[in-house]
Design a protein around this motif. Structure first.
Motif, mmCIF file in Angstrom:
data_model
loop_
_atom_site.group_PDB
_atom_site.id
_atom_site.type_symbol
_atom_site.label_atom_id
_atom_site.label_comp_id
_atom_site.label_asym_id
_atom_site.label_seq_id
_atom_site.Cartn_x
_atom_site.Cartn_y
_atom_site.Cartn_z
ATOM 1 N N GLY A 289 101.932 44.817 82.516
ATOM 2 C CA GLY A 289 100.645 44.958 81.845
ATOM 3 C C GLY A 289 100.520 44.232 80.526
ATOM 4 N N VAL A 290 101.602 43.682 79.986
ATOM 5 C CA VAL A 290 101.537 43.013 78.682
ATOM 6 C C VAL A 290 100.639 41.782 78.778
ATOM 7 C CG1 VAL A 290 102.839 41.799 76.893
ATOM 8 C CG2 VAL A 290 103.807 43.836 77.977
ATOM 9 N N GLY A 291 99.582 41.764 77.991
ATOM 10 C CA GLY A 291 98.641 40.654 77.974
ATOM 11 C C GLY A 291 97.406 40.877 78.822
ATOM 12 N N GLY A 292 97.446 41.846 79.718
ATOM 13 C CA GLY A 292 96.295 42.116 80.575
ATOM 14 C C GLY A 292 95.311 43.076 79.934
ATOM 15 N N ASN A 293 94.292 43.448 80.707
ATOM 16 C CA ASN A 293 93.306 44.450 80.276
ATOM 17 C C ASN A 293 92.492 44.017 79.061
ATOM 18 O OD1 ASN A 293 92.148 47.156 80.599
ATOM 19 N ND2 ASN A 293 93.210 47.694 78.714
ATOM 20 N N LEU A 294 92.385 42.697 78.812
ATOM 21 C CA LEU A 294 91.606 42.229 77.662
ATOM 22 C C LEU A 294 90.143 42.595 77.837
ATOM 23 C CD1 LEU A 294 91.151 40.579 75.074
ATOM 24 C CD2 LEU A 294 90.977 38.526 76.525
ATOM 25 N N GLN A 295 89.588 43.242 76.812
ATOM 26 C CA GLN A 295 88.169 43.577 76.766
ATOM 27 C C GLN A 295 87.601 43.085 75.438
ATOM 28 O OE1 GLN A 295 87.946 47.965 77.766
ATOM 29 N NE2 GLN A 295 90.088 47.520 78.212
ATOM 30 N N ASP A 296 86.329 42.701 75.478
ATOM 31 C CA ASP A 296 85.670 42.222 74.274
ATOM 32 C C ASP A 296 84.178 42.480 74.419
ATOM 33 O OD1 ASP A 296 85.182 40.984 71.840
ATOM 34 O OD2 ASP A 296 85.435 38.939 72.597
ATOM 35 N N HIS A 297 83.493 42.567 73.299
ATOM 36 C CA HIS A 297 82.040 42.704 73.298
ATOM 37 C C HIS A 297 81.406 41.316 73.259
ATOM 38 C CE1 HIS A 297 82.546 46.971 71.439
ATOM 39 N NE2 HIS A 297 82.388 47.048 72.751
ATOM 40 N N LEU A 298 80.694 40.984 74.307
ATOM 41 C CA LEU A 298 79.983 39.714 74.376
ATOM 42 C C LEU A 298 78.576 39.917 73.828
ATOM 43 C CD1 LEU A 298 80.163 36.746 75.586
ATOM 44 C CD2 LEU A 298 78.838 37.680 77.491
ATOM 45 N N GLN A 299 78.225 39.178 72.784
ATOM 46 C CA GLN A 299 76.899 39.333 72.196
ATOM 47 C C GLN A 299 75.938 38.262 72.714
ATOM 48 O OE1 GLN A 299 76.441 38.509 67.989
ATOM 49 N NE2 GLN A 299 78.187 37.112 67.945
ATOM 50 N N LEU A 300 74.710 38.690 72.934
ATOM 51 C CA LEU A 300 73.627 37.780 73.276
ATOM 52 C C LEU A 300 72.746 37.656 72.041
ATOM 53 C CD1 LEU A 300 72.706 39.227 76.795
ATOM 54 C CD2 LEU A 300 74.469 37.549 76.200
ATOM 55 N N ARG A 301 72.732 36.492 71.439
ATOM 56 C CA ARG A 301 72.053 36.293 70.157
ATOM 57 C C ARG A 301 70.640 35.777 70.419
ATOM 58 N NH1 ARG A 301 73.872 32.445 67.431
ATOM 59 N NH2 ARG A 301 73.272 33.194 65.371
ATOM 60 N N LEU A 302 69.678 36.709 70.502
ATOM 61 C CA LEU A 302 68.277 36.337 70.670
ATOM 62 C C LEU A 302 67.690 36.004 69.301
ATOM 63 C CD1 LEU A 302 68.981 38.237 73.223
ATOM 64 C CD2 LEU A 302 66.495 38.423 73.433
ATOM 65 N N ILE A 303 67.076 34.836 69.197
ATOM 66 C CA ILE A 303 66.539 34.357 67.926
ATOM 67 C C ILE A 303 65.019 34.256 68.036
ATOM 68 C CG2 ILE A 303 66.471 32.405 66.303
ATOM 69 C CD1 ILE A 303 69.368 31.814 67.088
ATOM 70 N N PHE A 304 64.344 34.737 66.985
ATOM 71 C CA PHE A 304 62.890 34.721 66.960
ATOM 72 C C PHE A 304 62.399 34.027 65.687
ATOM 73 C CE2 PHE A 304 64.216 38.170 69.617
ATOM 74 C CZ PHE A 304 63.332 38.135 70.700
ATOM 75 N N LYS A 305 61.605 32.970 65.891
ATOM 76 C CA LYS A 305 60.946 32.326 64.757
ATOM 77 C C LYS A 305 59.856 33.242 64.213
ATOM 78 C CE LYS A 305 61.449 27.407 65.908
ATOM 79 N NZ LYS A 305 60.690 26.147 66.149
ATOM 80 N N LEU A 306 59.595 33.131 62.929
ATOM 81 C CA LEU A 306 58.642 34.037 62.286
ATOM 82 C C LEU A 306 57.607 33.271 61.460
ATOM 83 C CD1 LEU A 306 61.240 36.639 60.955
ATOM 84 C CD2 LEU A 306 59.784 36.903 62.978
ATOM 85 N N THR A 307 56.493 33.931 61.221
ATOM 86 C CA THR A 307 55.469 33.461 60.299
ATOM 87 C C THR A 307 55.265 34.545 59.237
ATOM 88 O OG1 THR A 307 54.381 32.262 62.085
ATOM 89 C CG2 THR A 307 53.078 32.662 60.108
ATOM 90 N N ASN A 308 54.976 34.146 58.031
ATOM 91 C CA ASN A 308 54.714 35.117 56.950
ATOM 92 C C ASN A 308 55.927 36.016 56.690
ATOM 93 O OD1 ASN A 308 52.019 34.170 56.903
ATOM 94 N ND2 ASN A 308 51.480 35.595 58.556
ATOM 95 N N ALA A 309 57.110 35.463 56.800
ATOM 96 C CA ALA A 309 58.320 36.273 56.607
ATOM 97 C C ALA A 309 59.303 35.544 55.699
ATOM 98 C CB ALA A 309 58.971 36.579 57.946
ATOM 99 N N ARG A 310 59.997 36.303 54.913
ATOM 100 C CA ARG A 310 61.063 35.762 54.073
ATOM 101 C C ARG A 310 62.399 36.139 54.708
ATOM 102 N NH1 ARG A 310 64.105 37.931 49.821
ATOM 103 N NH2 ARG A 310 64.844 36.414 48.272
ATOM 104 N N THR A 311 63.213 35.137 55.006
ATOM 105 C CA THR A 311 64.536 35.387 55.569
ATOM 106 C C THR A 311 65.571 34.586 54.782
ATOM 107 O OG1 THR A 311 64.555 33.562 57.169
ATOM 108 C CG2 THR A 311 63.466 35.618 57.849
ATOM 109 N N LEU A 312 66.822 34.820 55.091
ATOM 110 C CA LEU A 312 67.876 34.098 54.380
ATOM 111 C C LEU A 312 67.800 32.601 54.661
ATOM 112 C CD1 LEU A 312 70.341 34.486 52.527
ATOM 113 C CD2 LEU A 312 71.752 34.660 54.576
ATOM 114 N N ASN A 313 67.216 32.219 55.788
ATOM 115 C CA ASN A 313 67.103 30.791 56.099
ATOM 116 C C ASN A 313 66.417 30.026 54.973
ATOM 117 O OD1 ASN A 313 68.126 31.660 58.509
ATOM 118 N ND2 ASN A 313 66.559 30.732 59.797
ATOM 119 N N GLN A 314 65.248 30.540 54.522
ATOM 120 C CA GLN A 314 64.537 29.830 53.454
ATOM 121 C C GLN A 314 65.290 29.894 52.136
ATOM 122 O OE1 GLN A 314 62.957 32.275 55.587
ATOM 123 N NE2 GLN A 314 60.794 32.171 55.005
#
Length: 551
Positions: A289-314
Motif C-alpha cells: 500500500g505504500v504510495g497508493g490511495n492518493l486522494q486530492d481535491h480537484l477544484q473547478l475555477r469558474l471565473i466571472f467578469k464583472l461590471t461596476n465592481a472593484r476587485t483585486l484585478n484592478q
C-alpha cells in the motif's frame, strides 16, 4: 551541532505542520533528545509572511518544490503543478491560511474503518489543544494553544453579494465552519496574527528553538531509513554535501508529507515488491500500500467578469493601487495585502441525496489563468468549487532510487464516473447561485468555462479542461488494518519497530475541507501516543539502550 556519534531519542523527518508540533511536544521533556530534519530552508522569505504573498510563493523554487503530476488522462492530458512547501513550516508557509477541520463524520468514518481513537470525539480535544482562537475558550474551541485562528481583516462587496446570492439559493449563512458540520456560507477564519501569516514554524518551532535537547537542521535531504532486524535505527541523508547517518535510540517519525513520506519508505525497501525490484532496491519489508490511495481535491475555477465592481484585478494592476495597498499594510496590517487568497467559503450538497455537504467553494475577489501568472486586467471574481469526497484514486511513487529525482505523481483525476457527475452538478449549482438577484448589479458574465457549455458531456469536458489541484494530497501511507494499510491506528508502520508516519499521508479518506489543520492535529495525536509509550517504558530505559544499536 550534531557530531558523528551523537544519538537521539527521536528523529523527526519533515518540519511541516505535523513535524513542527512533534518537535515542540517531544522536546518539552528535557529527558528527550530530539532531532528535526528539514529538506528545505529557513522560512525567511518576506512574501511568506505577507498573506497575499501566497501568489508569489506558489511556483517559486525558493519556497515550493515545484513538483509536477504525470499527464492526466482525465484532464485532457494536462500535467499540473503540484505545490509543496520547501521551507520550515512546510506547506503552512505557502498555503491559503484557511483554518478548517472538516466534518465530524470524516473522523467517525476513520474510526469505523478499524482505527480506534480517531473519531470526532477523540480528535476534537486535540484540535482545541493546539488552538488559540480569537473567540476564546469554549466547548468547540481552545484559547491556550499556539495555532492562532483569527477573523479576516478585509472584505469586498462582491464577496458579500455572493454570500447573499448563496442565501437566496437556500444556502444558510454561517459564522463558523468548524463545529463538526460545515454546511453553509461564510467567511473563512484564518491562521494569521494581526494580518501576518501564522505558519507552523512560528507557532511551534520558534518558541522551542532554545531548548538544549532540540536540534533543527535545514537543507537535509533524507534518502532512507535504515532497518536492523526490522527495527528502524538510523536515517541516511545528504547534509552539507556529504552522506550522513543520524541514529535514533527510540523512534523515527516520518512527517515529510503525502508526497515525500512514501518515497522515503520505498527507498528504505518498504513498499510494493514489483516497484522496488524494478528500481534495484532490496525489499526489506513488503508493504504493497505504500504510495497508493492518493486522494486530492480537484477544484473547478469558474471565473466571472464583472461590471461596476472593484476587485483585486484592478487594484493590483494599477500603480496607485499597489502604492495604496503597501501603505495601508504598513500602517495597520490590513487592506488587500492582508487578505487570504480565498476569503469567502461555502459548503453545500451537489445533490439532495448526499449525506452531508460534499462541495466546497473558495470564492476569490480576483482571477488569473493559473497560479504564478499575472491577474487578469478586467474586473472579475473566481468561484472555485471542489468535490470534497472524490472516489478517484492515484499513486505517488519514486521515479528512481535517487532521492534527488522528483517523485512520480499520478492523482488519476476524474477517473471515477461519480466524480464526473459531481463536477457537472457543481458547475450547474454555481451558475444557479450566480443567477440570483444579489449579484445582478455586477452583471456577472461567465468567462470560464463558458455559458454555452450545457450538456452533461460538455460539462464533463469543461471540468477536464479547467480542473486543477487545490493542493490537498493525502492518503499515500494509509492508516488501517488490512493488507493495503501502511500504518496502524497508532501510526506505527506495520511490521517495522521504531518507525511511525505522522502527516497527511496516513488519512484513510480525505477530510471534507482544507487539510493543513487536520495534519497538525495528526502531529498532536502522534506526540500524545509517543509520549504515552515513553512514560510506560521509563523504568526499562536502561534495558532498551543496551538492545538498540546506537552507531
Amino acid at each position: 551541532m550534531p557530531s558523528a556519534n551523537q544519538v537521539y531519542d527521536y528523529i523527526i523527518v519533515g518540519a511541516g505542520p505535523a513535524g513542527s508540533v512533534l518537535a515542540n511536544r517531544l522536546s518539552a521533556d528535557s529527558k528527550n533528545n530530539v532531532l528535526l530534519l528539514e529538506a528545505g530552508g529557513e522560512d525567511n522569505y518576506p512574501w511568506i509572511h505577507i498573506p497575499v504573498g501566497y501568489l508569489y510563493c506558489i511556483g517559486n523554487p525558493r519556497t515550493d518544490w515545484c513538483f509536477k503530476t504525470e499527464a492526466q488522462a482525465g484532464l485532457q492530458g494536462r500535467s499540473l503543478s503540484y505545490p509543496r512547501g520547501k521551507v520550515l513550516g512546510g506547506s503552512s508557509s505557502i498555503n491559503g491560511m484557511i483554518y478548517m477541520r472538516g466534518q465530524a463524520s470524516d473522523y467517525d468514518r476513520w474510526a469505523e474503518q478499524g482505527n480506534p481513537g480517531w473519531a470526532w470525539k477523540d480528535v476534537l480535544p486535540l484540535f482545541k489543544r493546539s488552538e488559540k482562537h480569537h473567540g476564546g475558550d469554549s466547548d468547540l474551541h481552545g484559547a491556550g494553544g499556539e495555532w492562532r485562528v483569527e477573523q479576516q481583516r478585509y472584505s469586498w462587496s462582491i464577496l458579500d453579494a455572493f454570500r447573499e446570492a448563496a442565501a437566496q439559493s437556500g444556502i444558510p449563512t454561517v459564522a463558523d465552519f468548524n463545529t463538526g458540520d460545515n454546511q453553509g456560507c461564510g467567511y473563512f477564519q484564518v491562521n494569521q496574527r494581526a494580518g501576518v501569516r501564522w505558519n507552523a514554524s512560528k507557532a511551534f518551532l520558534r518558541p522551542v528553538l532554545k531548548h538544549p535537547n532540540l536540534t533543527v537542521l535545514t537543507h537535509v535531504r533524507v534518502d532512507k531509513v535504515v532497518l536492523e532486524n526490522l527495527r528502524a535505527t538510523q536515517v541516511r541523508a545528504r547534509w552539507k554535501g556529504a552522506e550522513t547517518m543520524f541514529t535514533a535510540r527510540r523512534e523515527i517519525i516520518l512527517c515529510a508529507g503525502a508526497v515525500s513520506s512514501p518515497g522515503i519508505l520505498q527507498r528504505s525497501g518498504i513498499g510494493p515488491r514489483p516497484l522496488l525490484e524494478s528500481m534495484g532496491i532490496t525489499v526489506v519489508h513488503e508493504l504493497p500500500g505504500v504510495g497508493g490511495n492518493l486522494q486530492d481535491h480537484l477544484q473547478l475555477r469558474l471565473i466571472f467578469k464583472l461590471t461596476n465592481a472593484r476587485t483585486l484585478n484592478q487594484v493590483a494592476n494599477s500603480l496607485w493601487g499597489k502604492v495604496g495597498m503597501g501603505l495601508r499594510y504598513a500602517y495597520d496590517r490590513s487592506g488587500p495585502l492582508a487578505m487570504a487568497p480565498s476569503q469567502l467559503g461555502a459548503f453545500v450538497k451537489s445533490d439532495p441525496g448526499q449525506p452531508s455537504a460534499n462541495l466546497q467553494y473558495h470564492v476569490q475577489p480576483l482571477s488569473l489563468e493559473r497560479f504564478g501568472e499575472p491577474l487578469h486586467t478586467f474586473p472579475a471574481f473566481t468561484a472555485s468549487v471542489c468535490n470534497l469526497r472524490p472516489k478517484s484514486r492515484g499513486r505517488i511513487d519514486i521515479r528512481s532510487a535517487n532521492p534527488d529525482d522528483a517523485p512520480l505523481i499520478d492523482p488519476n483525476y476524474l477517473s471515477h464516473p461519480d466524480d464526473l457527475k459531481v463536477a457537472a452538478d457543481a458547475i450547474r449549482l454555481t451558475r444557479k447561485i450566480i443567477a440570483n438577484p444579489a449579484l445582478q448589479a455586477f452583471c456577472p458574465e461567465e468567462y470560464l468555462p463558458g455559458i454555452e457549455l450545457q450538456t452533461e458531456q460538455q460539462l464533463h469536458e469543461a471540468a477536464a479542461r479547467i480542473g486543477t489541484t487545490i493542493f490537498h494530497p493525502v492518503g499515500t501511507c494509509r492508516m488501517g488494518q488490512d493488507t493495503e494499510a501502511v500504518v496502524d491506528a497508532e501510526l506505527r508502520v506495520h511490521g517495522v519497530a521504531g518507525l511511525r508516519v505522522a502527516d497527511a499521508s496516513i488519512m484513510p479518506t480525505i477530510v471534507s475541507g482544507n487539510t493543513c489543520s487536520p495534519t497538525l492535529m495528526i502531529g498532536e495525536k502522534a506526540a500524545q501516543m509517543i509520549l504515552a509509550v515513553r512514560i510506560h517504558t521509563k523504568e526499562t530505559d536502561h534495558i532498551r539502550e543496551t538492545v538498540i544499536p546506537v552507531a
